[in-house]
Design a protein around this motif. Structure first.
Motif, PDB file in Angstrom:
ATOM      1  N   ARG A   1      44.992  31.651  47.963  1.00 46.48           N
ATOM      2  CA  ARG A   1      44.970  32.508  48.330  1.00 46.48           C
ATOM      3  C   ARG A   1      43.460  33.157  47.556  1.00 46.48           C
ATOM      4  O   ARG A   1      42.337  34.080  47.763  1.00 46.48           O
ATOM      5  N   PHE A   2      43.124  32.883  46.305  1.00 41.29           N
ATOM      6  CA  PHE A   2      42.598  33.367  45.740  1.00 41.29           C
ATOM      7  C   PHE A   2      40.999  32.898  46.053  1.00 41.29           C
ATOM      8  O   PHE A   2      39.644  33.141  45.854  1.00 41.29           O
TER       9      PHE A   2
ATOM     10  N   TYR B   1      39.685  34.170  48.683  1.00 39.36           N
ATOM     11  CA  TYR B   1      38.963  35.225  49.001  1.00 39.36           C
ATOM     12  C   TYR B   1      37.706  35.431  47.699  1.00 39.36           C
ATOM     13  O   TYR B   1      37.000  35.998  48.274  1.00 39.36           O
TER      14      TYR B   1
ATOM     15  N   ARG C   1      34.029  36.870  49.125  1.00 40.61           N
ATOM     16  CA  ARG C   1      33.263  37.223  48.023  1.00 40.61           C
ATOM     17  C   ARG C   1      32.380  36.931  47.924  1.00 40.61           C
ATOM     18  O   ARG C   1      31.428  38.087  48.660  1.00 40.61           O
TER      19      ARG C   1
ATOM     20  N   GLU D   1      36.190  39.777  53.710  1.00 41.18           N
ATOM     21  CA  GLU D   1      37.062  39.911  52.294  1.00 41.18           C
ATOM     22  C   GLU D   1      38.271  40.940  51.856  1.00 41.18           C
ATOM     23  O   GLU D   1      38.494  40.460  50.809  1.00 41.18           O
ATOM     24  N   GLN D   2      37.913  41.851  52.762  1.00 43.56           N
ATOM     25  CA  GLN D   2      39.214  42.803  52.590  1.00 43.56           C
ATOM     26  C   GLN D   2      40.031  41.742  53.251  1.00 43.56           C
ATOM     27  O   GLN D   2      41.470  41.923  52.454  1.00 43.56           O
TER      28      GLN D   2
ATOM     29  N   ALA E   1      40.861  38.413  52.816  1.00 41.79           N
ATOM     30  CA  ALA E   1      41.157  37.347  52.456  1.00 41.79           C
ATOM     31  C   ALA E   1      42.352  38.391  50.826  1.00 41.79           C
ATOM     32  O   ALA E   1      42.908  37.501  50.427  1.00 41.79           O
ATOM     33  N   PHE E   2      41.424  39.312  50.408  1.00 38.02           N
ATOM     34  CA  PHE E   2      42.012  39.900  50.109  1.00 38.02           C
ATOM     35  C   PHE E   2      43.601  40.081  49.906  1.00 38.02           C
ATOM     36  O   PHE E   2      44.061  39.854  49.345  1.00 38.02           O
ATOM     37  N   ASP E   3      43.987  41.089  50.930  1.00 37.56           N
ATOM     38  CA  ASP E   3      45.282  41.537  51.479  1.00 37.56           C
ATOM     39  C   ASP E   3      45.901  40.345  51.489  1.00 37.56           C
ATOM     40  O   ASP E   3      47.411  39.969  51.314  1.00 37.56           O
ATOM     41  N   ASP E   4      46.033  39.283  51.953  1.00 41.00           N
ATOM     42  CA  ASP E   4      46.350  37.884  51.452  1.00 41.00           C
ATOM     43  C   ASP E   4      46.539  37.737  50.399  1.00 41.00           C
ATOM     44  O   ASP E   4      47.713  36.849  50.398  1.00 41.00           O
ATOM     45  N   LEU E   5      45.789  37.583  49.508  1.00 44.22           N
ATOM     46  CA  LEU E   5      46.158  37.323  48.322  1.00 44.22           C
ATOM     47  C   LEU E   5      47.293  38.605  47.443  1.00 44.22           C
ATOM     48  O   LEU E   5      48.150  38.074  46.486  1.00 44.22           O
ATOM     49  N   GLN E   6      47.048  39.369  48.188  1.00 51.38           N
ATOM     50  CA  GLN E   6      47.940  40.082  47.469  1.00 51.38           C
ATOM     51  C   GLN E   6      49.488  39.894  47.900  1.00 51.38           C
ATOM     52  O   GLN E   6      50.328  39.994  46.926  1.00 51.38           O
TER      53      GLN E   6
END
Length: 86
Positions: A36-37, A40, A44, A61-62, A64-69
């Motif tokens: 996931r990182f 992201y 980005r 991007e958002q 991917a960030f939500d998936d990472l979180q």
């Protein structure tokens, strides 16, 4: 370093080795966070791409960030479970 310090590291008790193995996070959860990182980081980087077709919008991007979180939260949850059961 002295030989004495190294001797302590080598001579850890079996109980301490078991607890350190139980404290390690599940490999599949770690792999998911790394994946996931990476997604992201790619999203980005694509945001600022010089090639118009390679660019992505802020929503990508958002997402991917939500998936990472979410993956990090799952990793934390899985890492805490064995400690709570002990």
């Amino acid at each position: 370093m002295t030989g004495r310090t190294n001797a302590r590291r080598k001579g850890s008790s079996p109980a301490s080795r078991e607890s350190s193995q139980n404290d390690s996070p599940p490999p599949d959860a770690v792999a998911e966070v790394v994946t996931r990182f990476d997604a992201y980081a790619r999203a980005r980087a694509a945001r600022d791409s010089l090639l118009p077709r390679a660019r992505t919008g802020p929503w990508h991007e958002q997402h991917a960030f939500d998936d990472l979180q979410a993956a990090v939260a799952r990793l934390r949850e899985r890492s805490r479970r064995p400690a709570e059961g002990a």
